[in-house]
Design a protein around this motif. Structure first.
Motif, short mmCIF file in Angstrom:
data_model
loop_
_atom_site.label_atom_id
_atom_site.label_comp_id
_atom_site.label_asym_id
_atom_site.label_seq_id
_atom_site.Cartn_x
_atom_site.Cartn_y
_atom_site.Cartn_z
N GLU A 47 33.98 1.45 48.33
CA GLU A 47 33.77 2.68 47.58
C GLU A 47 34.35 2.56 46.19
N ASP A 48 33.69 3.21 45.24
CA ASP A 48 34.20 3.23 43.87
C ASP A 48 35.57 3.88 43.85
N ILE A 49 36.35 3.52 42.86
CA ILE A 49 37.67 4.12 42.67
C ILE A 49 37.46 5.48 41.99
N THR A 50 37.99 6.52 42.60
CA THR A 50 37.81 7.89 42.10
C THR A 50 39.15 8.61 42.02
N GLU A 51 39.10 9.81 41.49
CA GLU A 51 40.29 10.66 41.46
C GLU A 51 40.79 10.95 42.87
N ASP A 52 39.89 10.92 43.85
CA ASP A 52 40.27 11.25 45.23
C ASP A 52 40.90 10.10 46.00
N ASN A 53 40.62 8.86 45.60
CA ASN A 53 41.10 7.74 46.43
C ASN A 53 42.01 6.75 45.72
N TRP A 54 42.17 6.85 44.41
CA TRP A 54 42.88 5.79 43.69
C TRP A 54 44.32 5.62 44.14
N ARG A 55 44.99 6.69 44.49
CA ARG A 55 46.38 6.56 44.93
C ARG A 55 46.47 5.82 46.26
N ASP A 56 45.57 6.16 47.18
CA ASP A 56 45.57 5.47 48.47
C ASP A 56 45.28 3.98 48.30
#
Length: 157
Positions: free
Chosen positions: A16-25
């Motif tokens: 999945e692309d890196i997004t505001e929702d997943n970048w920290r994880d």
């Protein structure tokens, strides 16, 4: 048609692309301690390389509902090859087939690109489990080394 890649537990493994929702994880993904001589201690290093270097594209790896890894790719316009790098699987997810599924998914993604004629990656000679994984997908040594790592190649589509 896109193939579905699964780990040994039957979970779908997707890029999945890196997004505001997943970048920290994704940034928090850490390999097993014994792998830190081969990969960064946290995937955050690879995210920064992607953001600051403008060469690499980072992707998160999700197995089922959980972010479990990171992988990145680049295109070398000098020789027309695509590169895979920065593949990190969370220590808690190792040995479950996530790395194999991730590699299959990224190879499929890159091979679908019209300009993909060859996919390359490099690994440390002591990382024999990585070498076996890459060989099982058909990667062959090129005879080149990149930062003391063996460069292997897989012909594109």
């Amino acid at each position: 048609m896109t193939q579905q890649f699964t780990d040994r537990q039957g979970r779908a493994v997707v890029l999945e692309d890196i997004t505001e929702d997943n970048w920290r994880d994704v940034a928090d993904v850490a390999p097993a301690d014994e792998q830190r001589r081969y990969v960064a201690a946290l995937a955050a290093r690879y995210l920064l390389l992607s953001q600051r270097g403008e060469v690499w594209t980072s992707l998160g790896v999700r197995a089922g509902d959980d972010v479990v890894g990171h992988v990145m790719w680049a295109y070398d316009d000098e020789d027309g090859t695509h590169w895979i790098g920065g593949m990190v699987v969370s220590a808690a997810e190792q040995g479950k087939g996530v790395g194999r599924a991730t590699l299959g998914a990224v190879i499929e993604r890159l091979s679908a690109l019209p300009e993909c004629r060859e996919i390359r990656l490099s690994y440390h000679p002591d990382n024999t489990s990585a070498g076996r994984l890459y060989t099982s997908f058909g990667f062959q040594p090129t005879g080149d080394f990149e930062d003391q790592e063996i460069v292997v190649a897989l012909p594109g589509s």
